[in-house]
Design a protein around this motif. Sequence first.
Motif, PDB file in Angstrom:
ATOM      1  N   VAL B  87      -6.479  16.638 -11.208  1.00 58.75           N
ATOM      2  CA  VAL B  87      -5.488  17.512 -11.770  1.00 58.75           C
ATOM      3  C   VAL B  87      -4.041  16.990 -10.786  1.00 58.75           C
ATOM      4  O   VAL B  87      -2.556  17.226 -10.795  1.00 58.75           O
ATOM      5  CB  VAL B  87      -5.518  19.160 -12.107  1.00 58.75           C
ATOM      6  CG1 VAL B  87      -4.539  19.561 -11.711  1.00 58.75           C
ATOM      7  CG2 VAL B  87      -6.176  19.532 -13.150  1.00 58.75           C
ATOM      8  N   SER B  88      -4.729  17.033  -9.395  1.00 60.88           N
ATOM      9  CA  SER B  88      -3.347  16.795  -8.019  1.00 60.88           C
ATOM     10  C   SER B  88      -2.865  15.404  -8.751  1.00 60.88           C
ATOM     11  O   SER B  88      -1.833  15.277  -8.044  1.00 60.88           O
ATOM     12  CB  SER B  88      -4.581  16.736  -6.831  1.00 60.88           C
ATOM     13  OG  SER B  88      -5.405  16.167  -6.733  1.00 60.88           O
ATOM     14  N   ASP B  89      -3.531  14.435  -8.911  1.00 57.15           N
ATOM     15  CA  ASP B  89      -2.916  13.137  -9.445  1.00 57.15           C
ATOM     16  C   ASP B  89      -2.334  12.814 -10.743  1.00 57.15           C
ATOM     17  O   ASP B  89      -1.998  11.322 -11.045  1.00 57.15           O
ATOM     18  CB  ASP B  89      -4.275  11.673  -9.169  1.00 57.15           C
ATOM     19  CG  ASP B  89      -5.333  12.135  -7.816  1.00 57.15           C
ATOM     20  OD1 ASP B  89      -4.245  12.675  -7.005  1.00 57.15           O
ATOM     21  OD2 ASP B  89      -6.257  12.343  -7.771  1.00 57.15           O
ATOM     22  N   VAL B  90      -2.290  13.571 -11.512  1.00 61.84           N
ATOM     23  CA  VAL B  90      -2.095  13.772 -12.604  1.00 61.84           C
ATOM     24  C   VAL B  90      -0.586  13.169 -12.963  1.00 61.84           C
ATOM     25  O   VAL B  90       0.901  14.443 -11.724  1.00 61.84           O
ATOM     26  CB  VAL B  90      -2.314  15.123 -13.316  1.00 61.84           C
ATOM     27  CG1 VAL B  90      -0.732  14.692 -15.169  1.00 61.84           C
ATOM     28  CG2 VAL B  90      -3.731  15.129 -14.368  1.00 61.84           C
ATOM     29  N   ASN B  91      -0.020  12.511 -13.266  1.00 64.72           N
ATOM     30  CA  ASN B  91       1.487  12.164 -13.643  1.00 64.72           C
ATOM     31  C   ASN B  91       2.047  12.086 -14.754  1.00 64.72           C
ATOM     32  O   ASN B  91       1.384  11.876 -16.147  1.00 64.72           O
ATOM     33  CB  ASN B  91       2.466  10.474 -12.360  1.00 64.72           C
ATOM     34  CG  ASN B  91       1.738   9.796 -13.023  1.00 64.72           C
ATOM     35  OD1 ASN B  91       1.705   9.518 -15.128  1.00 64.72           O
ATOM     36  ND2 ASN B  91       1.163   9.023 -12.356  1.00 64.72           N
ATOM     37  N   LYS B  92       3.538  12.381 -14.904  1.00 58.10           N
ATOM     38  CA  LYS B  92       3.623  13.025 -16.854  1.00 58.10           C
ATOM     39  C   LYS B  92       3.534  11.150 -17.632  1.00 58.10           C
ATOM     40  O   LYS B  92       3.717  11.428 -18.031  1.00 58.10           O
ATOM     41  CB  LYS B  92       5.534  13.129 -16.182  1.00 58.10           C
ATOM     42  CG  LYS B  92       5.920  13.507 -17.078  1.00 58.10           C
ATOM     43  CD  LYS B  92       6.759  14.768 -17.236  1.00 58.10           C
ATOM     44  CE  LYS B  92       7.718  14.729 -18.665  1.00 58.10           C
ATOM     45  NZ  LYS B  92       6.089  15.088 -19.666  1.00 58.10           N
ATOM     46  N   GLN B 130       2.107  20.113 -21.956  1.00 59.02           N
ATOM     47  CA  GLN B 130       2.441  21.556 -21.956  1.00 59.02           C
ATOM     48  C   GLN B 130       1.857  22.516 -21.299  1.00 59.02           C
ATOM     49  O   GLN B 130       2.716  23.288 -19.658  1.00 59.02           O
ATOM     50  CB  GLN B 130       3.016  22.674 -22.733  1.00 59.02           C
ATOM     51  CG  GLN B 130       4.039  21.678 -23.742  1.00 59.02           C
ATOM     52  CD  GLN B 130       3.567  22.327 -24.558  1.00 59.02           C
ATOM     53  OE1 GLN B 130       2.736  22.644 -25.209  1.00 59.02           O
ATOM     54  NE2 GLN B 130       4.219  21.583 -26.329  1.00 59.02           N
ATOM     55  N   GLN B 131       0.780  22.730 -20.700  1.00 58.16           N
ATOM     56  CA  GLN B 131      -0.086  23.006 -19.695  1.00 58.16           C
ATOM     57  C   GLN B 131       0.479  23.000 -17.942  1.00 58.16           C
ATOM     58  O   GLN B 131      -0.035  23.764 -17.274  1.00 58.16           O
ATOM     59  CB  GLN B 131      -1.666  23.356 -19.935  1.00 58.16           C
ATOM     60  CG  GLN B 131      -2.025  24.459 -20.964  1.00 58.16           C
ATOM     61  CD  GLN B 131      -3.603  24.127 -21.138  1.00 58.16           C
ATOM     62  OE1 GLN B 131      -4.440  23.552 -20.379  1.00 58.16           O
ATOM     63  NE2 GLN B 131      -4.412  25.159 -21.620  1.00 58.16           N
ATOM     64  N   ILE B 132      -0.401  22.113 -18.329  1.00 56.21           N
ATOM     65  CA  ILE B 132      -0.634  20.877 -17.434  1.00 56.21           C
ATOM     66  C   ILE B 132       1.766  20.963 -16.356  1.00 56.21           C
ATOM     67  O   ILE B 132       1.721  21.221 -15.077  1.00 56.21           O
ATOM     68  CB  ILE B 132      -1.455  19.970 -16.761  1.00 56.21           C
ATOM     69  CG1 ILE B 132      -2.284  19.958 -17.157  1.00 56.21           C
ATOM     70  CG2 ILE B 132      -1.621  19.711 -15.258  1.00 56.21           C
ATOM     71  CD1 ILE B 132      -3.374  18.925 -17.117  1.00 56.21           C
ATOM     72  N   LEU B 133       1.943  20.297 -16.508  1.00 55.29           N
ATOM     73  CA  LEU B 133       3.479  19.947 -16.085  1.00 55.29           C
ATOM     74  C   LEU B 133       4.262  20.985 -17.385  1.00 55.29           C
ATOM     75  O   LEU B 133       4.551  20.521 -18.076  1.00 55.29           O
ATOM     76  CB  LEU B 133       3.273  18.730 -16.956  1.00 55.29           C
ATOM     77  CG  LEU B 133       2.311  17.622 -16.197  1.00 55.29           C
ATOM     78  CD1 LEU B 133       2.899  16.454 -16.343  1.00 55.29           C
ATOM     79  CD2 LEU B 133       2.987  17.849 -14.799  1.00 55.29           C
TER      80      LEU B 133
END
Lengths: 294, 135
Positions: B87-92, B130-133
């Motif tokens: 999750v920490s590596d996810v980018n938009k 929407q949840q993560i970002l």
Amino acid sequence: MPSLKDLRNRISSVKATQKITKAMQMVAAAKLRRAQDAAEAARPYSQRMGSVLANIAATVSGEDAPKLMTGTGSDKTHLLIACTSERGLCGGFNSSIARFVRDDVRKLQAEGKEVKILCVGKKGYDILRREFAALIIDRIDLREVKNIGFANADAIGKRVMTMFAAGEFDVCTLYYSEFRSVINQVPTGLQLIPAAAPEVDETEAANAASAMYEYEPDASAILDDLIPRNISVQIFRALLENVAGEMGSKMSAMDNATRNAGEMIDKLTMSYNRQRQAQITKELIEIISGAEAL
Amino acid sequence: MADAFTFELVSPERLLLSEQVTQVVVPGSDGYFTVMANHAATMSTLQPGVAKVTTAEGKQEDYVIFGGFIDVLPTSCTILAESAVAVSDVNKADLDARIEAAKADAAAATEGEDQAKANNYLAQLTTLNQQILPA
């Protein structure tokens, strides 16, 4: 007889070539290591996939099994996916895959089957096009791709699946080069559709059989989803093995080339020195005989 | 403290995680469910979502999973993810690219079943986005 200047030029040109082949060899060695790592990293997934597939396939059988597993019931039209490299200068790597495919095409044609070829990679396309231009339906270019990812393989897999759904072929076989070692790559044909049941060792099969699975949503829905994915995984594995094979093959080809260039330089240097010596002797004779004449 | 079991998260490219864990929450196709030690053998498809892993040391690790399978045995649990990212590596940008791709797929699908599947996937991705970002 080439002049001294010619020889000098040739020596320097061979030396330059040797430098290039040496550099290519080192690049191939580095890339080989990367490719091997990638192939290694991808192994757990395909292994797990194999065992999951095996024990779910054991529960779903007969009428319920999807077409991708049982086949269409005929084997009239064959699709051959020939995976080769995008670049040359790697010894007999591409031609051995192409030869393997060619033999199979001839065999299938002799049996009166219809053959379609899908080329992955430029080199195999170039070779197969000479003979089977009419059979090649398309060519997939991976030239722009630096590191082959699952997405590339998945795209090919999806395409094959669409063709299968449209009834364009009955049997699909994947051709690639199995990476045994740096100097040993074996062209291999692997049947993708209908999927051959994956082999599992006895103990694992026993373990799986003892576990009664609950399926969510249900077994055949999972299988419907799993098999296409398995096909993409197989293609992915083939592509990775191919990259490793290509690099191994390129490395040994370039090693050979470097050695040959070395031998050539030795030979040329030898004849260059001889000729220079001959010229010096000739000039000395001229001076001495000139002095004697006075 | 709950019993620990072996958990593995594998994507086609590599093995992301292989550890002793006490609990895993996964986005099953029929809803999120929690796997603990001695869970009944289950196999399920996954939809895009977040898998929450609690390791034996009590650490919490979250991974975004883009579809795949889960294979649960009483002693072990394996996620075969189509693609997975911490999750920490996810980018938009990456998520947006996936959503675009899913939209294209949904538009391209002609058959009813395929279309439904693609639309569903797209909806999942959008919710996930929407949840993560949260914008």
